[in-house]
Design a protein around this motif. Sequence first.
Motif, PDB file in Angstrom:
ATOM      1  N   ILE A   1      63.838  33.457 107.426  1.00 45.89           N
ATOM      2  CA  ILE A   1      64.627  33.365 108.654  1.00 45.89           C
ATOM      3  C   ILE A   1      66.104  33.481 108.301  1.00 45.89           C
ATOM      4  N   LEU A   2      66.758  34.462 108.916  1.00 49.36           N
ATOM      5  CA  LEU A   2      68.155  34.772 108.633  1.00 49.36           C
ATOM      6  C   LEU A   2      68.978  34.634 109.915  1.00 49.36           C
ATOM      7  N   PRO A   3      69.581  33.482 110.194  1.00 49.64           N
ATOM      8  CA  PRO A   3      70.443  33.349 111.368  1.00 49.64           C
ATOM      9  C   PRO A   3      71.697  34.193 111.186  1.00 49.64           C
TER      10      PRO A   3
ATOM     11  N   ALA B   1      70.123  26.627 116.904  1.00 49.91           N
ATOM     12  CA  ALA B   1      69.390  27.423 117.891  1.00 49.91           C
ATOM     13  C   ALA B   1      68.842  28.689 117.248  1.00 49.91           C
ATOM     14  N   ALA B   2      69.654  29.347 116.413  1.00 51.11           N
ATOM     15  CA  ALA B   2      69.215  30.566 115.741  1.00 51.11           C
ATOM     16  C   ALA B   2      68.110  30.270 114.733  1.00 51.11           C
TER      17      ALA B   2
ATOM     18  N   LEU C   1      62.184  30.189 113.410  1.00 54.20           N
ATOM     19  CA  LEU C   1      61.008  29.411 113.026  1.00 54.20           C
ATOM     20  C   LEU C   1      59.872  29.615 114.024  1.00 54.20           C
ATOM     21  N   LEU C   2      60.179  29.623 115.303  1.00 56.71           N
ATOM     22  CA  LEU C   2      59.147  29.810 116.324  1.00 56.71           C
ATOM     23  C   LEU C   2      58.600  31.234 116.331  1.00 56.71           C
TER      24      LEU C   2
ATOM     25  N   VAL D   1      57.460  22.786 112.209  1.00 56.13           N
ATOM     26  CA  VAL D   1      57.519  22.781 113.678  1.00 56.13           C
ATOM     27  C   VAL D   1      57.158  21.403 114.216  1.00 56.13           C
ATOM     28  N   ASP D   2      56.156  20.778 113.592  1.00 53.86           N
ATOM     29  CA  ASP D   2      55.682  19.475 114.061  1.00 53.86           C
ATOM     30  C   ASP D   2      56.700  18.353 113.858  1.00 53.86           C
ATOM     31  N   LEU D   3      57.740  18.588 113.035  1.00 48.59           N
ATOM     32  CA  LEU D   3      58.770  17.569 112.888  1.00 48.59           C
ATOM     33  C   LEU D   3      59.556  17.357 114.180  1.00 48.59           C
TER      34      LEU D   3
END
Length: 219
Positions: free
Chosen positions: A6-8, A61-62, A67-68, A154-156
Amino acid sequence: MTVDVILPCLDEEAALGWVLGRMPDGYRPIVVDNGSTDRTAQVARDLGAEVVSEPRRGFGAACHAGLLAARADLVCFMDADASLDPRRLPEVAAPVAEGRAGLVLGARRPRAAGAWPWHARLGNAVLARELRRRTGAELSDLGPMRAARRVPLVDLGLADRRFGYPLEMVLRAAAAGWRIAEVEVGYLPRVGRSKVTGTVRGTMRAISDMRRVMAAHRP
């Protein structure tokens, strides 16, 4: 094994060629365009990266949008400004892939003069000391290059969408009983001007966000 990276991004077209060109085999880049006014999204697509648009401004947010959007079991995060070498990603991801850690941070070690301004390094040292006290993890840096399993992450339930996101990740992971480790990675002068560490004002804004997260997650 495929790993999603993931690269914001906010106006990183000048650095993306180097970053994406050094992505290791099996590491799939997800570029999250956080409202760029340059050709960041188009350059990323032209170079074969998946592009996700996140119009809501904010580093967290990015990151969370990426992640999603990820699908791999293991995910990595890293800055897209060429300050971190993607070829170090396998070293950061290995302890997670092998079950030796739940979250791994790349501890930055400057490789050139000017890579890490004094005000940013000082703020990071203070933050790392507080993290060691709170979590018991031997951390020297809140590293922007990191790795974890996607579903547990994600569950965190990470809620911050600003600069407090990476800090909240560490605090919530520690509270959940994860083993947190770090791996040293080289830190290079970024391409272009930093939105955070490039100015004292940007650093203070990040510190303010992190103080808010610290206050919300008192041990």
